[in-house]
Each structure stands twice: as C-alpha cells, then as structure tokens.
Design an enzyme around this catalytic site. Structure first.
Site, PDB file in Angstrom:
ATOM      1  CG  LEU A 128      83.647  70.661  48.232  1.00 55.07           C
ATOM      2  CD1 LEU A 128      83.341  71.257  49.585  1.00 55.07           C
ATOM      3  CD2 LEU A 128      83.362  69.171  48.246  1.00 55.07           C
ATOM      4  CB  ILE A 131      81.901  65.738  44.073  1.00 49.76           C
ATOM      5  CG1 ILE A 131      82.186  66.574  45.320  1.00 49.76           C
ATOM      6  CG2 ILE A 131      83.169  65.520  43.278  1.00 49.76           C
ATOM      7  CD1 ILE A 131      83.075  65.875  46.327  1.00 49.76           C
ATOM      8  CD  GLU A 132      77.933  68.540  48.236  1.00 45.46           C
ATOM      9  OE1 GLU A 132      76.807  68.074  48.017  1.00 45.46           O
ATOM     10  OE2 GLU A 132      78.508  68.424  49.332  1.00 45.46           O
ATOM     11  CB  SER A 133      74.991  70.214  42.555  1.00 46.67           C
ATOM     12  OG  SER A 133      75.926  71.249  42.265  1.00 46.67           O
ATOM     13  CE1 TYR A 234      80.637  65.706  49.158  1.00 47.25           C
ATOM     14  CE2 TYR A 234      82.252  66.440  50.760  1.00 47.25           C
ATOM     15  CZ  TYR A 234      81.239  66.715  49.874  1.00 47.25           C
ATOM     16  OH  TYR A 234      80.826  68.012  49.708  1.00 47.25           O
TER      17      TYR A 234
END
Length: 439
Positions: A128, A131-133, A234
């Site tokens: 994750l 794609i988050e940071s 997402y």
C-alpha cells in the site's frame, strides 16, 4: 455477401480507431514524469493514484496477467479486470519509478511485514505505501496526510502516534507501520472483507458503509460505483502495484540501489541527541542520517528516561566507536526541552474554519430604532430593501424598534454589492468635480 463484408470492415475500422484513441490517452497519462507523479496528490485524503480512462469495452484482456495474479494471490482477492489492467499498464510503463520502489522495498518491506505479522493481517498490505506515498517518509498530501502510510492527524492520534514540536511519528516507518496494521485489523473486523478494508483506509469506513447500503452488496466491485472517485481507483491501483512488484522482469523493470541498501543498527537514547553531531561522529552525511530517522523535525532526538527514543544508524565501525559514545552520552544539546503538542494539520479542517470565520465576519447587523423602516435602513447601508427581506427572512415590510437585522452579507443576492460599487464610483466622481471647481 458484399454488404456483410462492408459492415464487418466498418466495425473493425471503428474498433481500431477507438483503440488507438484510448491508447493515445493512456500514453499521455504514462508520459507524466516520475518526479511529477511522485509530487502530485489526488483529490481526497491520501493517495497519489493517477487517473486512468475508463472504457466500457475491455478490448485488451490478457490471460497471462490474470494467471500471474492468480499465482500470487494469498489472503486478499486479486481480481483481474479492465480497471486493474489499466493500472498495470500505467505502473509497468513507469520503469524508473517502479525500479526505485523495488530498491526501497528491500529496506522497508521487512519493517512493514513485522508490523503486519504482529496484528495478524495479510502481508499483501505491505504494498500500500507504494500507491500511498511512493514509499517517501516525508510525503504530505494536499489535505495534510503525512508519511509512508499517509495518516491524517486525527487518525494518527487515535492509533497512538505522537506529533509535537520535536517529532512527527507519522513519518517514522516503524511506528506508523504498527498504527496502519492496527487500523486494518479494526477495519476488517467492522467490514468483514479485505478489499473493503483497503477502500476504507482511503475514504473511511463511513463512506464504505454508505456505498454498501446503496448497492445492497458487500462486494467491492459491486459497491465501487457508489464510492468516491479516488477510492474507485485506489483498489485497482493496489492490485496492479502488487502485480508489477511481483513480476518486474516481465516488464523489463530492474531494482535500483537506494540509500537504504546498507546494514543498520538501532539504538535507544534517554537524553537529547543532535543528529548533526552524531552524523559527524559516524563520518557520514547529515542528510543521510536524517533520511534514516525522518520523524525528527529539528534534527534533535528528544529522548528521556520516561520515553527513550530510537535512532537508526549504519553499522558502527570500531574506529568511530569512541566518538559515537561521546555524542550519545556526554554531549549537551543547547535547546529548550519543553515539548509542545502539535495542532491538527488537517488542511480541510483549516479551510472550513477559515471559511466559517470569513462568513461570520462578513455578516453585519443593525438594531432598529424608533421611526426607522426598511427604506431608511437600506439607504443607510447602501443596500436594497429586497436584500434586507431575503437576509432576514421577512415576509412583509413591518419591523419594530429593538429588532436585530442583517444589513450586510457576502452570500446575498449580489445586487447590493453592485449598488455599493456603483455608489463608490459616483461619490469619487463628485469629489473630483468639486476639486476641479475649487481650482
């Protein structure tokens, strides 16, 4: 027969044109530089997920991709469909960026896995932060979500992360990973499905539950149309990231060496320590040591007897041991030791408060005195009688002494603003004319 051939030819030509046009749009998206992609945030809480073009015709179904996803699937369903394929196209084309992710994963994934294992949640969740940071500890979204796992201030507080004038634990890879694992544990307990829990991490359990109620289903793909746009993208992006990270060689993606490709040690300190002085003792760049310890705001580790703090350092050589011991035990940091808790940095909250304040200041009131009516009050404040009626919800023109009336409001009909503007111009013109007469 000839007519059928013509119809078939026309259909093939049309499909080819649509395919070409869709591919051009994808290529345009893919042409965004990795730097631009890393620094761009999407509307919503956290994510840097790029937009893709939705196409009702899934013309490029790839059985090889589906087979690979099936082979790596464990606890979380890795569905293959058009939306997932779109993101596979995007991420697999960004070879430089994904190469960097592979390099960073060698350092970060063991940290993530330890936290996920501690809370008994699926290991796939370690993907994750890609794609988050883009696995950047200093990433901050447009609404204030911060760190590898992009925690908002209030959520971070709720899961035990500390933010004060010395430290922001949302940027601490270890602390934030345990907080994220705890969140997923709670979200799954409430929603009973991992894809829904992942969606909730992006938009909150409230939005997910409302989508479930509208769709009358607890299947992510069924409720997807009822979720915020960012969350719809997402989950497919998450599945695509898992695919690319597990099959880089299929897309000519090579891992790039990162700063973190070194052996490290962890030490606990019970006093204030300067990272600048420690870097000098370690004979390394200050910025590199700060990169290993991204949560300390002032390059000062504020350890105490009650709350020792962690420092990540490269493996220590015997040649530097004496200097390091001196910094850790005998040096005094010249700074105030007062800890001040940080305020909520949710930019949505700040915007709402600012708008509320502006709206409150924009409203002006008048207390009615004996002998006044709406016409005299309207003239006094250069507004229209109709505006006074609307702002004060008056059905007629009757007012009484002592009554409190709104006489100025930005969100009015707009006519009063025009009148005031016109009046100002007229008065200014008269003033200039009088000045000319005096001359």
């Amino acid at each position: 027969m000839k007519r059928n051939v013509l119809i078939l030819s026309f259909c093939v030509f049309t499909l080819a044109a649509l395919t070409s046009r869709a591919q051009q749009k994808i290529n345009k998206l893919d042409s965004i530089s990795p730097i631009s992609f890393l620094s761009t945030t999407f509307t919503g809480d956290t994510t840097a997920v790029p937009q893709v073009i939705e196409n009702p015709l899934f013309y490029n179904y790839n059985f090889a991709y589906k087979k690979r996803l099936d082979s790596i699937q464990r606890d979380i369903p890795l569905n293959y469909n058009e939306s997932v394929q779109r993101y596979i196209d995007v991420y697999s084309s960004r070879k430089d960026m994904m190469g960097k992710m592979l390099g960073l994963s060698e350092y970060y994934f063991p940290i993530f896995e330890n936290a996920l294992k501690a809370y008994n949640v699926p290991m796939e969740l370690k993907f994750l932060p890609i794609i988050e940071s883009s696995m950047n500890s200093h990433a901050i979204s447009r609404v204030g979500a911060t760190g590898l796992w992009q925690f908002m201030f209030s959520t971070a507080k709720g899961y035990g992360l500390n933010m004060d004038n010395f430290v922001d634990e949302r940027k601490d890879p270890i602390q934030a990973s345990y907080a994220a694992a705890a969140y997923f544990k709670d979200a799954y307990k409430e929603l009973g499905d991992w894809l829904l829990a992942i969606a909730a991490y992006n938009c909150g359990t409230g939005n997910v539950n409302r989508a479930i109620a509208k769709a009358h289903s607890r299947n992510f793909w069924a409720i997807r149309p009822f979720l915020p746009l960012e969350t719809r993208n997402y989950v497919p992006a998450f599945i695509a990231a898992i695919y690319v990270m597990n099959c880089p060689e299929k897309h000519q993606i090579k891992a790039q060496k990162s700063l973190f490709a070194i052996k490290t040690d962890t030490i606990q300190v019970s006093r204030f320590v300067s990272l600048t002085e420690l870097a000098e003792a370690l004979a390394m760049e200050e910025t590199d040591l700060c990169t290993l310890n991204p949560s300390y705001k002032k390059k000062i580790v504020n350890g105490s007897e009650d709350q020792p703090k962690r420092i990540i350092i490269p493996k220590v050589s015997l040649a530097n041991f004496a200097n390091i011991y001196e910094v850790l035990n005998n040096h005094t940091v010249e700074t105030s030791t007062r800890v001040i808790l940080a305020s909520n940095d949710d930019r949505r909250l700040h915007k709402k408060q600012r708008e509320t304040t502006e709206a409150r200041h924009a409203v002006k009131y008048h207390k009615v005195t004996a002998g006044q009516n709406l016409n005299t009050i309207a003239d006094e404040y250069n507004v229209e009688v109709q505006d006074l009626k609307v702002w004060n919800k008056l059905k007629g023109s009757t007012i009484v002494p002592g009554q409190r009336l709104i006489v100025s409001q930005k969100s009015g009909l707009g006519k009063s603003a025009e009148t005031t503007k016109s009046t100002k111009k007229y008065l200014s013109y008269k003033s200039k004319a009088k000045a000319a007469e005096r001359l």
